[in-house]
Design an enzyme around this catalytic site. Structure first.
Site, PDB file in Angstrom:
ATOM      1  N   HIS A  59       0.864  -1.186   0.000  1.00 49.10           N
ATOM      2  CA  HIS A  59       0.000   0.000   0.000  1.00 49.10           C
ATOM      3  C   HIS A  59       0.898   1.233   0.000  1.00 49.10           C
ATOM      4  O   HIS A  59       1.751   1.386   0.879  1.00 49.10           O
ATOM      5  CB  HIS A  59      -0.920   0.001   1.222  1.00 49.10           C
ATOM      6  CG  HIS A  59      -1.969  -1.064   1.160  1.00 49.10           C
ATOM      7  ND1 HIS A  59      -2.334  -1.831   2.241  1.00 49.10           N
ATOM      8  CD2 HIS A  59      -2.743  -1.472   0.114  1.00 49.10           C
ATOM      9  CE1 HIS A  59      -3.293  -2.680   1.871  1.00 49.10           C
ATOM     10  NE2 HIS A  59      -3.546  -2.488   0.582  1.00 49.10           N
ATOM     11  N   GLU A  62       1.629   3.773   3.099  1.00 48.21           N
ATOM     12  CA  GLU A  62       2.030   3.224   4.396  1.00 48.21           C
ATOM     13  C   GLU A  62       3.551   3.327   4.490  1.00 48.21           C
ATOM     14  O   GLU A  62       4.284   2.442   4.057  1.00 48.21           O
ATOM     15  CB  GLU A  62       1.488   1.801   4.523  1.00 48.21           C
ATOM     16  CG  GLU A  62      -0.040   1.826   4.415  1.00 48.21           C
ATOM     17  CD  GLU A  62      -0.697   0.465   4.459  1.00 48.21           C
ATOM     18  OE1 GLU A  62       0.003  -0.549   4.629  1.00 48.21           O
ATOM     19  OE2 GLU A  62      -1.938   0.423   4.320  1.00 48.21           O
ATOM     20  N   HIS A 153       2.979  -3.364   6.797  1.00 43.95           N
ATOM     21  CA  HIS A 153       1.958  -2.348   6.529  1.00 43.95           C
ATOM     22  C   HIS A 153       1.845  -1.423   7.733  1.00 43.95           C
ATOM     23  O   HIS A 153       2.425  -1.680   8.794  1.00 43.95           O
ATOM     24  CB  HIS A 153       0.593  -3.017   6.312  1.00 43.95           C
ATOM     25  CG  HIS A 153       0.505  -3.806   5.051  1.00 43.95           C
ATOM     26  ND1 HIS A 153      -0.283  -3.439   3.986  1.00 43.95           N
ATOM     27  CD2 HIS A 153       1.123  -4.956   4.674  1.00 43.95           C
ATOM     28  CE1 HIS A 153      -0.160  -4.337   3.018  1.00 43.95           C
ATOM     29  NE2 HIS A 153       0.687  -5.265   3.406  1.00 43.95           N
ATOM     30  N   GLU A 216       0.967  -5.162  10.799  1.00 44.16           N
ATOM     31  CA  GLU A 216       0.485  -3.783  10.919  1.00 44.16           C
ATOM     32  C   GLU A 216       1.355  -3.093  11.956  1.00 44.16           C
ATOM     33  O   GLU A 216       1.329  -3.455  13.138  1.00 44.16           O
ATOM     34  CB  GLU A 216      -0.988  -3.770  11.339  1.00 44.16           C
ATOM     35  CG  GLU A 216      -1.923  -4.470  10.350  1.00 44.16           C
ATOM     36  CD  GLU A 216      -2.086  -3.717   9.026  1.00 44.16           C
ATOM     37  OE1 GLU A 216      -1.649  -2.546   8.938  1.00 44.16           O
ATOM     38  OE2 GLU A 216      -2.658  -4.295   8.088  1.00 44.16           O
TER      39      GLU A 216
HETATM   40 ZN   LIG Z   1      -1.646  -1.897   4.106  1.00 41.16          ZN
END
Ligand SMILES: [Zn+2]
Length: 337
Positions: A59, A62, A153, A216
């Site tokens: 992404h 990020e 991420h 994350e």
């Molecule tokens: Zn992500």
């Protein structure tokens, strides 16, 4: 060319041409398996050390993982980090990174399905997913033994556990020592998926049997605004994996395990979540609470036991997941080391 320059050029270039020079490191074969995907193969690897796949920028907005990735490249270029085990370094979606956006045409992290290799969907992220899948396939043909894939991420929102690992669905459970390794690296919670989903970490787990996680690592922020201090244990783990050494810690960390029990899909254009916009991931809701309203499905109400909501996002494409519902996993009895 340094590895740092290689990846900086990869992100910034208008058009990708032929890459004659993918960077050099003494004692290491640097192999470009795709643009923005470099395998570091030590000429004299430690046979006991496992290979690692490290990906960032799947992404584009990020940025903390991209900064961590940059720290690794700088340490490698400076000779401060020796390559003792095979590593595949992947920079995901360069167009989205350059634009500071999550994605350009469609969410890249839903496109890692092998069947799509046969389709000719020309959307940018579909093309990139095909490149990345083929690059991983090539890397894996040169590897033996267990592989750890960390797809890094940051989350769109706050979280009761700012750093957590999403475990893709698999018939084979993640060994306790791998969860322990993530805990030592500062991961506070683990969330196990209940069904297949076409993320990058699912791809390496499902098709290659890697120990794969979507990590994350805090919350989305622009370049330069990330606080990397809480991520320094994660950087230590990344460095240890590349060096082929074990992580030196007190061995006392632990993480909280959750499992996904259900998900809410967006079926209609007339869709909204009943949650506050700024609600944190893993917030708990009691039975009777309304979670979502959908023009086709109606209201989504919590039944029976409380649930924890993860990744709420009303602004997804129709037919996509708007919310995951999770419950804590009873702690394993033997977690001593
Ligand atoms: Zn992500």
């Amino acid at each position: 060319m340094s590895l740092s320059d290689y990846f900086a050029d990869f992100i910034a270039a208008d058009e990708l041409t032929v890459w004659s020079d993918a960077g050099t490191l003494p004692g290491v074969s640097v192999i470009e398996h795709a643009p923005g995907v470099l395998a570091l193969m030590p000429k004299a690897p430690d046979p006991a050390a496992g290979a690692t796949i490290i990906s960032a920028g799947i992404h584009g907005d990020e940025t903390a993982p991209i900064e961590l990735f940059g720290e690794l490249l700088a340490a490698l270029d400076a000779g401060q980090l020796r390559v003792g085990a095979p590593a595949l370094l992947i920079m995901g979606n360069r167009r989205a990174i350059a634009a500071g956006k999550r994605y350009i045409d469609t969410n890249l992290n839903r496109r890692f399905q092998r069947d799509t290799l046969l389709r000719d969907d020309e959307r940018l992220e579909c093309l990139r997913a095909r490149e990345l899948m083929q690059a991983v396939d090539r890397f894996m043909t040169d590897i033996s033994g267990p592989v750890l894939h960390m797809d890094m991420h940051t989350a769109i929102r706050d979280s009761r556990y700012p750093r957590f690992a999403v475990e893709p669905f698999s018939e084979t459970p993640t060994p306790d020592d791998v969860w322990q390794l993530l805990a030592e690296a500062g991961i506070q919670a683990g969330l196990s998926q209940h069904q297949h989903s076409w993320t990058f970490s699912h791809y390496t787990r499902h098709y290659h049997g890697a120990m794969s996680f979507t990590l994350e690592l805090g919350r989305v922020a622009p370049f330069g605004s990330n606080d990397l201090e809480p991520l320094s244990p994660m950087l230590d783990l990344l460095r240890a994996r590349i060096a082929g050494t074990s992580l030196k810690t007190a061995g006392r960390a632990s993480l909280v395990r959750f499992e996904v029990v259900d998900e809410v899909m967006r079926e209609s254009d007339d869709f909204s979540l009943c949650l506050a916009d700024d609600i944190a991931n893993f917030t708990e809701f009691a039975p009777g609470a309304c979670l979502a309203r959908d023009g086709i499905q109606g209201d989504w109400i919590v039944r029976e036991a409380p649930v924890h909501v993860v990744f709420p996002n009303a602004n997804v494409e129709r037919g996509a997941r708007a919310l995951l519902l999770a419950r804590p996993v009873p702690q394993a009895p033997c977690d001593s080391r």
